[in-house]
Motif scaffolding. Structure first.
Motif, mmCIF file in Angstrom:
data_model
loop_
_atom_site.group_PDB
_atom_site.id
_atom_site.type_symbol
_atom_site.label_atom_id
_atom_site.label_comp_id
_atom_site.label_asym_id
_atom_site.label_seq_id
_atom_site.Cartn_x
_atom_site.Cartn_y
_atom_site.Cartn_z
ATOM 1 N N SER A 42 -12.917 84.862 -7.822
ATOM 2 C CA SER A 42 -14.354 85.194 -8.048
ATOM 3 C C SER A 42 -15.303 83.705 -7.716
ATOM 4 C CB SER A 42 -14.373 85.081 -9.421
ATOM 5 O OG SER A 42 -13.459 86.243 -10.130
ATOM 6 N N GLU A 43 -14.775 82.818 -7.733
ATOM 7 C CA GLU A 43 -15.701 81.612 -7.208
ATOM 8 C C GLU A 43 -16.087 81.871 -5.708
ATOM 9 O OE1 GLU A 43 -13.759 77.936 -8.235
ATOM 10 O OE2 GLU A 43 -13.987 78.015 -10.365
ATOM 11 N N MET A 44 -14.910 82.155 -4.823
ATOM 12 C CA MET A 44 -14.968 82.266 -3.588
ATOM 13 C C MET A 44 -15.866 83.424 -3.125
ATOM 14 S SD MET A 44 -12.921 80.353 -1.412
ATOM 15 C CE MET A 44 -11.665 79.308 -1.478
ATOM 16 N N MET A 45 -15.854 84.530 -3.970
ATOM 17 C CA MET A 45 -16.742 85.575 -3.704
ATOM 18 C C MET A 45 -18.266 85.244 -4.001
ATOM 19 S SD MET A 45 -14.547 88.734 -5.176
ATOM 20 C CE MET A 45 -15.751 90.048 -4.785
ATOM 21 N N ASN A 46 -18.381 84.308 -4.878
ATOM 22 C CA ASN A 46 -19.683 83.930 -5.220
ATOM 23 C C ASN A 46 -20.233 83.104 -4.102
ATOM 24 O OD1 ASN A 46 -19.997 85.335 -7.698
ATOM 25 N ND2 ASN A 46 -19.055 83.491 -8.968
ATOM 26 N N LEU A 47 -19.376 82.342 -3.456
ATOM 27 C CA LEU A 47 -20.060 81.499 -2.325
ATOM 28 C C LEU A 47 -19.824 82.430 -0.895
ATOM 29 C CD1 LEU A 47 -17.626 78.326 -3.074
ATOM 30 C CD2 LEU A 47 -20.157 78.644 -3.314
ATOM 31 N N ARG A 48 -19.488 83.607 -1.163
ATOM 32 C CA ARG A 48 -19.581 84.689 0.140
ATOM 33 C C ARG A 48 -18.339 84.158 1.110
ATOM 34 N NH1 ARG A 48 -24.035 87.860 0.562
ATOM 35 N NH2 ARG A 48 -23.569 88.011 2.841
ATOM 36 N N TYR A 50 -15.365 85.429 1.679
ATOM 37 C CA TYR A 50 -14.654 86.415 1.490
ATOM 38 C C TYR A 50 -13.273 86.592 2.066
ATOM 39 C CZ TYR A 50 -19.211 88.659 0.305
ATOM 40 O OH TYR A 50 -20.510 88.777 -0.230
ATOM 41 N N ASP A 51 -12.924 85.840 3.069
ATOM 42 C CA ASP A 51 -11.495 85.799 3.488
ATOM 43 C C ASP A 51 -10.759 84.994 2.650
ATOM 44 O OD1 ASP A 51 -11.915 87.274 5.725
ATOM 45 O OD2 ASP A 51 -12.574 85.677 6.905
ATOM 46 N N GLY A 52 -11.169 84.005 2.047
ATOM 47 C CA GLY A 52 -10.589 83.157 1.103
ATOM 48 C C GLY A 52 -10.244 83.993 -0.142
ATOM 49 N N ALA A 53 -11.410 84.589 -0.498
ATOM 50 C CA ALA A 53 -11.186 85.411 -1.811
ATOM 51 C C ALA A 53 -10.073 86.553 -1.434
ATOM 52 C CB ALA A 53 -12.517 85.971 -2.194
#
Length: 466
Positions: A42-48, A50-53
């Motif tokens: 979720s943190e990764m998605m907030n930071l855009r 997306y690959d990591g998320a």
């Protein structure tokens, strides 16, 4: 002798391992904990990111295949990247686990809308409806799928087709910030710089792409096309500088044929061709080339001037004056333009006076004897006494013939007339209020022909007095 601290070392190591091992085990357990992984995703998605998320959400579902929120979040990531079929599968999986979720059903509907819009955008592109392509992408696809690389590249292609080159550079630049080795983005950005006639920057983009993939067909075609264009242009300019004008004209034409859509650069080629054709004396062709240049840039003074010169060659005096006057207004300090304008105005004025050579039916190189013979013949033909049925027309013609001979039969007047001097002060207006051989307050004019009329109507000499 064994020192006491060395004897105690093994015991100290064992105590340390016992102290820290629970922490290690605890961290390893947290790494595999679905809640921890999901939170990090979720943190990764907030930071855009997306690959990591996406990687973390995959890990969550490996540990817990029934983690509904992981399916939903992964579907969202996949939708962002326009991997629509995979995203649809994850949304359906979520609804199997937790049926009846209105929010997820809405997201699924948005996904399908974005998928259909992307397909429509491709269809509009194939049909040449590039503005509609942008509408689908900007209003729907990139709203629901902001990380969709396919949509971004399609948008850049549509902008290129619409000749919005600055926007292509910007859009392709965003893609290259995320992936500096994206070959499609390098090609599109290079093409945009090319059409802005920034050939050095365009070439660098092509070369970088070809270093990554030497066999990329699009990059090879663009790079070698640019190289050949510049080579042909240099050949044209070199031939023009050496005075090989016919070769230069052919080279300019060949360069223009390479890419008719390259207007920013073809402006230079059209102008070069026009100048060459003017020097060759091919006025009509030169007018066409300069007009092409002015269609691209209507404010180009050099093109206006050259077209004026070309119109002088084509004896379009009024057109020449118009172009050169406009050029002079745009560049009032240019003495070359002012001189050309004066020549054009003089030719226009001369074109409106009587052509005495034409009236007598002789060439401008006619000898004095030829002038006199032509005059006698026409004077006899149009004498009013021999044209009773059309006396008015005959008088007008007779007047014109007499006026023509008045100028051309006098060596000094003929020289001045040929130089383009104004002879109005000599009362030689040619049918106006000047010379009139029929009296009415005008001068007396005497015709004296030795040997009479041809055919013998009047024996001996004869004389007409008016």
């Amino acid at each position: 002798m064994v020192r006491p601290w060395r004897a105690a070392l093994p015991l100290l190591l064992i105590l340390c391992l016992l102290q820290f091992s629970p922490l290690v085990f605890t961290q390893e357990g947290q790494e595999n904990d679905p809640s921890t992984l999901f939170a990090r995703a979720s943190e990764m998605m907030n930071l855009r990111k997306y690959d990591g998320a996406l990687g973390l959400l995959n890990a969550v579902l490996e540990v817990d295949p029934n983690h509904s929120e992981a399916y939903r979040q992964r579907a969202l990531v996949l939708r962002h990247k326009c991997r629509y079929k995979e995203a649809e599968s994850d949304y359906n999986k979520y609804l199997e686990i937790r049926p009846g979720s209105a929010a997820v059903e809405k997201e699924l509907s948005q996904l399908l809308q974005a998928q259909n819009s992307l397909q429509s955008a491709y269809g509009q592109f194939d049909s040449g409806e590039f503005s509609k392509v942008l509408e689908y992408l900007n209003k729907i696809v990139l709203v629901f799928s902001p990380d969709c690389l396919k949509a971004k590249l399609l948008k850049a292609k549509a902008l290129l087709a619409l000749k919005d080159y600055s926007s292509v550079i910007s859009e392709a630049g965003f893609i290259l910030k995320e992936d500096e080795d994206n070959l499609d983005a390098l090609l599109l950005r290079g093409r945009a710089y090319y059409y802005l006639a920034d050939h050095d920057v365009a070439s660098r983009h092509y070369q970088k792409g070809l270093r990554l993939d030497p066999e990329h067909s699009g990059l090879k075609k663009a790079y070698f096309g640019l190289k050949n264009l510049l080579k042909k242009t240099k050949s044209a300019e070199d031939n023009a500088a050496k005075g090989k004008l016919r070769l230069a004209a052919e080279d300019y034409k060949a360069a223009l044929a390479m890419d008719p859509d390259h207007t920013a650069y073809n402006l230079h080629l059209h102008l070069g061709l026009c100048k060459t054709l003017v020097k060759l004396g091919r006025g009509k062709e030169a007018i066409s080339s300069c007009t092409e240049a002015l269609n691209i840039d209507g404010e180009l003074v050099d093109a206006l001037t050259q077209r004026g010169e070309a119109k002088l060659l084509s004896e379009d005096w009024e057109g020449a004056v118009q172009d050169l006057k406009e050029a002079a207004q745009k560049s009032p300090q240019d003495m070359g333009i002012r001189e050309a304008l004066m020549r054009a105005e003089k030719q226009l004025k001369l074109s409106k006076r009587k052509d005495w050579y034409k009236i007598l039916g002789i060439s401008k190189t006619a000898s004095a004897a030829e002038i006199k013979r032509a005059y006698k013949k026409l004077a006899l033909q149009w004498h009013p006494d021999k044209n009773v049925d059309n006396r008015e027309e005959a008088e007008n013609m007779f007047r014109e013939i007499a006026a023509a001979y008045e100028v051309l039969g006098d060596e000094d007047k003929r020289v001045r007339y040929d130089r383009g001097e104004d002879l109005d002060e000599m009362n030689m207006g040619g049918g106006g209020g000047g010379f009139n051989p029929f009296g009415g307050g005008g001068q007396q004019y005497t015709f004296h022909f030795d040997g009479g009329f041809p055919g013998g109507g009047f024996p001996g000499g004869f004389q007409f007095n008016f």
